[in-house]
Design a protein around this motif. Structure first.
Motif, PDB file in Angstrom:
ATOM      1  N   GLY A 153       0.797  -1.205   0.000  1.00 14.45           N
ATOM      2  CA  GLY A 153       0.000   0.000   0.000  1.00 14.45           C
ATOM      3  C   GLY A 153       0.834   1.261   0.000  1.00 14.45           C
ATOM      4  O   GLY A 153       2.024   1.242   0.248  1.00 14.45           O
ATOM      5  N   PRO A 154       0.172   2.372  -0.282  1.00  9.15           N
ATOM      6  CA  PRO A 154       0.892   3.639  -0.377  1.00  9.15           C
ATOM      7  C   PRO A 154       1.358   4.139   0.986  1.00  9.15           C
ATOM      8  O   PRO A 154       0.770   3.830   2.010  1.00  9.15           O
ATOM      9  CB  PRO A 154      -0.148   4.577  -0.981  1.00  9.15           C
ATOM     10  N   SER A 155       2.448   4.880   0.959  1.00 11.20           N
ATOM     11  CA  SER A 155       2.973   5.443   2.198  1.00 11.20           C
ATOM     12  C   SER A 155       3.671   6.763   1.894  1.00 11.20           C
ATOM     13  O   SER A 155       3.975   7.074   0.751  1.00 11.20           O
ATOM     14  CB  SER A 155       3.940   4.465   2.856  1.00 11.20           C
ATOM     15  N   LEU A 156       3.929   7.510   2.947  1.00 18.72           N
ATOM     16  CA  LEU A 156       4.599   8.803   2.842  1.00 18.72           C
ATOM     17  C   LEU A 156       5.813   8.813   3.748  1.00 18.72           C
ATOM     18  O   LEU A 156       5.849   8.139   4.771  1.00 18.72           O
ATOM     19  CB  LEU A 156       3.647   9.935   3.248  1.00 18.72           C
ATOM     20  N   GLY A 157       6.803   9.601   3.395  1.00 19.82           N
ATOM     21  CA  GLY A 157       8.012   9.730   4.202  1.00 19.82           C
ATOM     22  C   GLY A 157       9.109   8.806   3.715  1.00 19.82           C
ATOM     23  O   GLY A 157       8.860   7.762   3.126  1.00 19.82           O
ATOM     24  N   ALA A 158      10.344   9.207   3.969  1.00 17.74           N
ATOM     25  CA  ALA A 158      11.501   8.458   3.488  1.00 17.74           C
ATOM     26  C   ALA A 158      11.514   7.017   3.982  1.00 17.74           C
ATOM     27  O   ALA A 158      11.969   6.126   3.286  1.00 17.74           O
ATOM     28  CB  ALA A 158      12.783   9.171   3.913  1.00 17.74           C
ATOM     29  N   SER A 159      11.000   6.773   5.158  1.00 18.14           N
ATOM     30  CA  SER A 159      10.978   5.411   5.711  1.00 18.14           C
ATOM     31  C   SER A 159       9.577   4.835   5.735  1.00 18.14           C
ATOM     32  O   SER A 159       9.287   3.937   6.519  1.00 18.14           O
ATOM     33  CB  SER A 159      11.545   5.418   7.134  1.00 18.14           C
ATOM     34  N   SER A 160       8.697   5.352   4.865  1.00 12.21           N
ATOM     35  CA  SER A 160       7.293   4.910   4.823  1.00 12.21           C
ATOM     36  C   SER A 160       6.650   4.993   6.201  1.00 12.21           C
ATOM     37  O   SER A 160       5.890   4.118   6.604  1.00 12.21           O
ATOM     38  CB  SER A 160       7.202   3.480   4.276  1.00 12.21           C
ATOM     39  N   VAL A 161       6.945   6.058   6.923  1.00 12.69           N
ATOM     40  CA  VAL A 161       6.497   6.191   8.305  1.00 12.69           C
ATOM     41  C   VAL A 161       4.990   6.419   8.412  1.00 12.69           C
ATOM     42  O   VAL A 161       4.382   6.096   9.424  1.00 12.69           O
ATOM     43  CB  VAL A 161       7.312   7.293   9.030  1.00 12.69           C
ATOM     44  N   ARG A 206       1.453   5.409   6.673  1.00 22.33           N
ATOM     45  CA  ARG A 206       0.726   4.577   5.713  1.00 22.33           C
ATOM     46  C   ARG A 206      -0.561   5.297   5.357  1.00 22.33           C
ATOM     47  O   ARG A 206      -1.180   5.932   6.201  1.00 22.33           O
ATOM     48  CB  ARG A 206       0.410   3.207   6.318  1.00 22.33           C
ATOM     49  N   THR A 207      -0.969   5.195   4.123  1.00 24.78           N
ATOM     50  CA  THR A 207      -2.177   5.878   3.691  1.00 24.78           C
ATOM     51  C   THR A 207      -3.168   4.905   3.075  1.00 24.78           C
ATOM     52  O   THR A 207      -2.798   3.812   2.643  1.00 24.78           O
ATOM     53  CB  THR A 207      -1.851   6.979   2.654  1.00 24.78           C
ATOM     54  N   ASN A 208      -4.440   5.287   3.097  1.00 25.37           N
ATOM     55  CA  ASN A 208      -5.474   4.531   2.394  1.00 25.37           C
ATOM     56  C   ASN A 208      -6.503   5.505   1.838  1.00 25.37           C
ATOM     57  O   ASN A 208      -6.616   6.641   2.289  1.00 25.37           O
ATOM     58  CB  ASN A 208      -6.143   3.470   3.275  1.00 25.37           C
ATOM     59  N   GLY A 229      -8.990  -6.644   9.653  1.00 21.35           N
ATOM     60  CA  GLY A 229      -8.693  -5.539   8.761  1.00 21.35           C
ATOM     61  C   GLY A 229      -8.710  -4.236   9.522  1.00 21.35           C
ATOM     62  O   GLY A 229      -9.369  -4.113  10.559  1.00 21.35           O
ATOM     63  N   MET A 230      -7.967  -3.242   9.008  1.00 25.08           N
ATOM     64  CA  MET A 230      -7.936  -1.945   9.658  1.00 25.08           C
ATOM     65  C   MET A 230      -7.833  -0.865   8.584  1.00 25.08           C
ATOM     66  O   MET A 230      -7.113  -1.017   7.603  1.00 25.08           O
ATOM     67  CB  MET A 230      -6.738  -1.832  10.599  1.00 25.08           C
ATOM     68  N   SER A 231      -8.562   0.216   8.766  1.00 18.16           N
ATOM     69  CA  SER A 231      -8.526   1.368   7.869  1.00 18.16           C
ATOM     70  C   SER A 231      -8.473   2.625   8.714  1.00 18.16           C
ATOM     71  O   SER A 231      -9.019   2.673   9.811  1.00 18.16           O
ATOM     72  CB  SER A 231      -9.784   1.423   7.001  1.00 18.16           C
ATOM     73  N   ALA A 232      -7.823   3.656   8.163  1.00 16.53           N
ATOM     74  CA  ALA A 232      -7.873   4.967   8.800  1.00 16.53           C
ATOM     75  C   ALA A 232      -9.078   5.690   8.221  1.00 16.53           C
ATOM     76  O   ALA A 232      -9.276   5.705   7.016  1.00 16.53           O
ATOM     77  CB  ALA A 232      -6.592   5.733   8.517  1.00 16.53           C
TER      78      ALA A 232
END
Length: 84
Positions: free
Chosen positions: A33-41, A43-45, A61-64
């Motif tokens: 899944g997609p992520s942001l930050g240099a270390s994928s710190v 996670r996005t959905n 399952g978990m969603s933001a």
């Protein structure tokens, strides 16, 4: 070019520079899944579900949130789904 791997798998010794990056992997392979930050710190959905999804009774399952489900689609929860 297709390559057949024998001997049970790939080790770092089999990789030219010892690393595999996303560009080395077939685009059809999901990488978590997609992520942001240099270390994928972070996670996005997505905020909207636009497909039918079933969570098996043996899965969690978990969603933001917030999350909405587009018209005509369903989420069937046989296991557990947490929206945080």
């Amino acid at each position: 070019m297709a390559i057949t791997i024998s001997g049970g798998g790939i080790t770092s010794a089999n990789i030219l520079d010892g690393t595999i990056v996303a560009a080395d992997i077939n685009a059809s392979v999901e990488l978590g899944g997609p992520s942001l930050g240099a270390s994928s710190v972070i996670r996005t959905n997505a905020q909207t579900i636009s497909e039918n999804i079933t969570i098996a009774s043996t899965s969690n399952g978990m969603s933001a949130g917030p999350i909405s489900i587009a018209d005509g689609y369903t989420v069937t929860v046989n296991g557990n789904w947490s929206v945080v």
